[in-house]
Design an enzyme around this catalytic site. Structure first.
Site, PDB file in Angstrom:
ATOM      1  N   LEU A 103       0.775  -1.327  -0.145  1.00 15.29           N
ATOM      2  CA  LEU A 103      -0.040  -0.058   0.092  1.00 15.29           C
ATOM      3  C   LEU A 103       0.766   1.237   0.140  1.00 15.29           C
ATOM      4  O   LEU A 103       1.247   2.030   0.978  1.00 15.29           O
ATOM      5  CB  LEU A 103      -0.821  -0.008   1.289  1.00 15.29           C
ATOM      6  CG  LEU A 103      -2.310   0.703   1.138  1.00 15.29           C
ATOM      7  CD1 LEU A 103      -2.884   0.069  -0.100  1.00 15.29           C
ATOM      8  CD2 LEU A 103      -2.907   0.352   2.439  1.00 15.29           C
ATOM      9  N   HIS A 104       1.218   1.522  -1.184  1.00 12.19           N
ATOM     10  CA  HIS A 104       2.549   2.604  -1.290  1.00 12.19           C
ATOM     11  C   HIS A 104       2.023   3.793  -0.768  1.00 12.19           C
ATOM     12  O   HIS A 104       2.625   4.483   0.267  1.00 12.19           O
ATOM     13  CB  HIS A 104       3.048   2.816  -2.647  1.00 12.19           C
ATOM     14  CG  HIS A 104       3.318   1.535  -3.418  1.00 12.19           C
ATOM     15  ND1 HIS A 104       4.589   0.848  -3.180  1.00 12.19           N
ATOM     16  CD2 HIS A 104       2.787   0.879  -4.376  1.00 12.19           C
ATOM     17  CE1 HIS A 104       4.682  -0.286  -3.835  1.00 12.19           C
ATOM     18  NE2 HIS A 104       3.859  -0.266  -4.693  1.00 12.19           N
TER      19      HIS A 104
END
Ligand code: BDR
Ligand code: CA
Length: 313
Positions: free
Chosen positions: A242-243
């Site tokens: 989940l950058h």
């Protein structure tokens, strides 16, 4: 706590959309002044669409959203539909946005906002290629000294690149813009793949997002479920990274992260390694540190924050 004024520069992208939702779920910590869209994961007409979809999902159709640069400073735009789907926001059914795009260019909004706000209060939050922000610095160099800082999702050191073997996507798409931003003298924090690949949406975490039981919770579970089909296969990991939400996590709960001051540069010349970030952790080059680079995340605490905050929308 006084809410920190931020401008979110973004190329949604499922993970950008989750980051926007998280930011809008934290009004005690963050005052979102506006969203500036850039071409990246998908072309600009879709990133502007997707940013407005995220705002409407959060119940914030009042937010100003601007279109910015359509292509990187040099060369052609590289997109990532193979990761994010044709729309960039594939996964859930979400209605087409009704809120308007603002007239004017994203770069003008960045410049005018920084000029009109008290000095050293505004933070730029960069979730895509750095084209808009570099163009703002080139157009109005004096704004660099007026910013509180810039937090950038991008780069990698020990984790393999996700655009090429050595380069992360945001850095690879516009390395010349990244170079301008790194040299601008603005207090810079980088959130690289080394951290975001520890913030994995595993099946239990996806189930916990869905269990929020609201339209936002279901949409986020569908969004993160869609990107699940890409990275785990490629990197052999337990879920999708989940950058971009890690950037918001850092702004809201810096205690969940660890960082180091390093000298940071980006490759702009060599075709093979274009966009590779070079982080001199040991100080081997004897150059002064110009960036704070995050290197650890307390992932459970981050997902607790994400779920607790999204439940408020
Ligand atoms: C970055 O590239 C995009 O695919 C994501 O939205 C994120 O900003 C990760 O490399
Ligand atoms: Ca992004």
């Amino acid at each position: 706590m006084t809410a920190q004024p931020i401008i979110i520069d973004t190329d949604p992208g499922q993970d950008d959309a989750v980051a926007i939702l998280l930011a809008l779920a934290c009004p005690d910590a963050l005052e979102v002044l506006g969203l500036t869209c850039v071409a990246g994961n998908v072309p600009l007409d879709l990133t502007t669409r997707n940013a407005r979809i995220a705002c409407e999902l959060a119940g914030r159709a009042d937010l100003p959203v601007f279109a910015g640069c359509e292509r990187p400073l040099r060369g052609e735009l590289l997109t990532a539909e193979h990761v994010h789907g044709e729309t960039g926001l594939d996964g859930p059914y979400l209605p087409e946005p009704e809120m308007p795009l603002q007239p004017g260019h994203a770069v003008e909004f960045i410049i005018e906002t920084v000029r009109s706000r008290p000095e050293e209060t505004v933070t730029l939050v960069a979730l895509g290629p750095l084209t808009n922000i570099a163009t703002a610095f080139e157009t109005a160099p004096e704004i660099a000294a007026k910013l509180r800082g810039i937090v950038v999702m991008g780069g990698t050191q020990h984790v393999a690149g996700n655009a090429t073997p050595s380069a992360e996507f945001n850095m690879h798409v516009d390395p010349h813009a990244a170079d301008i931003v790194m040299r601008a003298g603005v207090p810079l924090t980088l959130v690289p793949l080394d951290v975001t690949h520890r913030a994995l949406v595993t099946p239990p975490r996806n189930a916990a997002l869905r269990a929020i039981g609201t339209p936002v919770g279901r949409a986020v579970a569908d969004l993160t479920g869609f990107i699940e089909r890409y990275d785990p296969d490629r990197f052999g990991e337990a879920g999708a990274p989940l950058h971009d939400p890690c950037v918001i996590g850092w702004l809201v709960r810096p205690d969940l992260f660890r960082s180091s001051r390093v000298n940071l540069t980006v490759e702009t010349d060599d075709d093979e390694t274009l966009g590779m970030t070079v982080m001199d952790w040991p100080g081997a080059q004897g150059r002064a540190p110009n960036a704070t680079v995050l290197n650890e995340i307390e992932a459970e605490g981050f997902f607790d924050l994400l779920i607790e905050r999204l439940a408020r929308l």
